[in-house]
Design an enzyme around this catalytic site. Structure first.
Site, PDB file in Angstrom:
ATOM      1  N   GLU A  74       0.824  -1.213   0.000  1.00  0.00           N
ATOM      2  CA  GLU A  74       0.000   0.000   0.000  1.00  0.00           C
ATOM      3  C   GLU A  74       0.860   1.265   0.000  1.00  0.00           C
ATOM      4  O   GLU A  74       0.325   2.369   0.114  1.00  0.00           O
ATOM      5  CB  GLU A  74      -0.950  -0.030   1.197  1.00  0.00           C
ATOM      6  CG  GLU A  74      -1.909  -1.211   1.104  1.00  0.00           C
ATOM      7  CD  GLU A  74      -2.942  -1.275   2.214  1.00  0.00           C
ATOM      8  OE1 GLU A  74      -4.109  -1.561   1.895  1.00  0.00           O
ATOM      9  OE2 GLU A  74      -2.600  -1.057   3.389  1.00  0.00           O
ATOM     10  N   TYR A 120     -13.884  18.195  19.353  1.00  0.00           N
ATOM     11  CA  TYR A 120     -12.547  17.627  19.175  1.00  0.00           C
ATOM     12  C   TYR A 120     -12.437  16.894  17.842  1.00  0.00           C
ATOM     13  O   TYR A 120     -11.418  16.976  17.165  1.00  0.00           O
ATOM     14  CB  TYR A 120     -12.236  16.686  20.349  1.00  0.00           C
ATOM     15  CG  TYR A 120     -10.777  16.697  20.718  1.00  0.00           C
ATOM     16  CD1 TYR A 120     -10.147  17.873  21.116  1.00  0.00           C
ATOM     17  CD2 TYR A 120     -10.025  15.540  20.662  1.00  0.00           C
ATOM     18  CE1 TYR A 120      -8.808  17.884  21.437  1.00  0.00           C
ATOM     19  CE2 TYR A 120      -8.686  15.536  20.982  1.00  0.00           C
ATOM     20  CZ  TYR A 120      -8.075  16.716  21.369  1.00  0.00           C
ATOM     21  OH  TYR A 120      -6.743  16.725  21.675  1.00  0.00           O
TER      22      TYR A 120
HETATM   23 ZN   LIG Z   1      -5.138  -1.220   3.904  1.00  0.00          ZN
END
Ligand SMILES: [Zn+2]
Length: 211
Positions: A74, A120
């Site tokens: 990735e 937040y």
């Molecule tokens: Zn992934």
């Protein structure tokens, strides 16, 4: 930080995410960008809980493997985010349960898939676009991620998981934790009538805390 210190920071943050059960098996990957534009990224088939500094992969901005173990499959979408966001110095990508569950839902507005439940969340995560699904390794994902990253430091890959870019690895990890907690809140609230922040409140936060 030196390259050695950054390698150690990746090991430390990986272990933290694993201990907090935000990463399981060999899912998820972390990267940091060095001064020369190359990136350090976690190796393919590595567990974030058991990284070794010297084995972390080094990859050129064009995607060539320079040093360490072979990089995560990735890594290419990390490079797409860095190319789109010159200020990004680190990226966290996880398959954390609650955020992935959000990525598997039908969304009426894919440009922002979590409501502004807390101040937040708005300050840390901001708008969270859903990036269309592509099979693992499909290079079209890089183009889609790069497009989303031009305007967002946080994005969610459909049926997959979140990507967070930050000014440092610590900052990116903190934003990731905030996103996962908001995703938990979303499911905890479930079908009960929720009262998210108003548009005016979100605009006030954006003015007071520009990202
Ligand atoms: Zn992934």
């Amino acid at each position: 930080m030196s390259e050695t210190e950054l390698r150690q920071a990746i090991v430390r943050q990986g272990a933290l995410l694993y201990e907090r059960r935000l990463a399981h098996g060999t899912a998820g990957n972390l990267s940091v960008r060095l001064e020369d534009g190359a990136i350090l990224v976690t190796p393919t088939n590595s567990s974030l809980g058991f990284l070794e500094p010297e084995r972390i992969s080094k990859v050129s901005p064009e995607g060539a493997h320079i040093a360490g173990d072979p990089p995560s499959k990735e890594a290419f979408f990390h490079l797409a985010v860095y190319a789109a966001r010159p200020t990004a110095r680190a990226i966290v990508h996880l398959h954390s349960t609650h955020s992935v569950a959000i990525s598997c839902l039908c969304h009426a507005d894919p440009s922002n898939v979590l409501p502004p439940l807390t101040a937040y969340h708005v300050m840390k995560v901001g708008r969270l676009p859903l990036v269309s699904y592509f099979r693992p390794g499909d290079r079209r994902l890089a183009a889609a991620v790069g497009e989303a990253a031009r305007d967002h430091h946080a994005m969610l890959l459909a049926n997959h998981g979140p990507i967070i870019a930050g000014a440092s690895l610590e900052a990116a990890v903190q934003i990731m934790e905030e996103l996962e907690e908001t995703a938990k809140l979303f499911f905890l609230i479930g079908d009960r009538p929720a009262s998210p922040l108003s548009c005016e409140a979100v605009e006030e936060l954006a003015a007071a805390f520009p990202s």
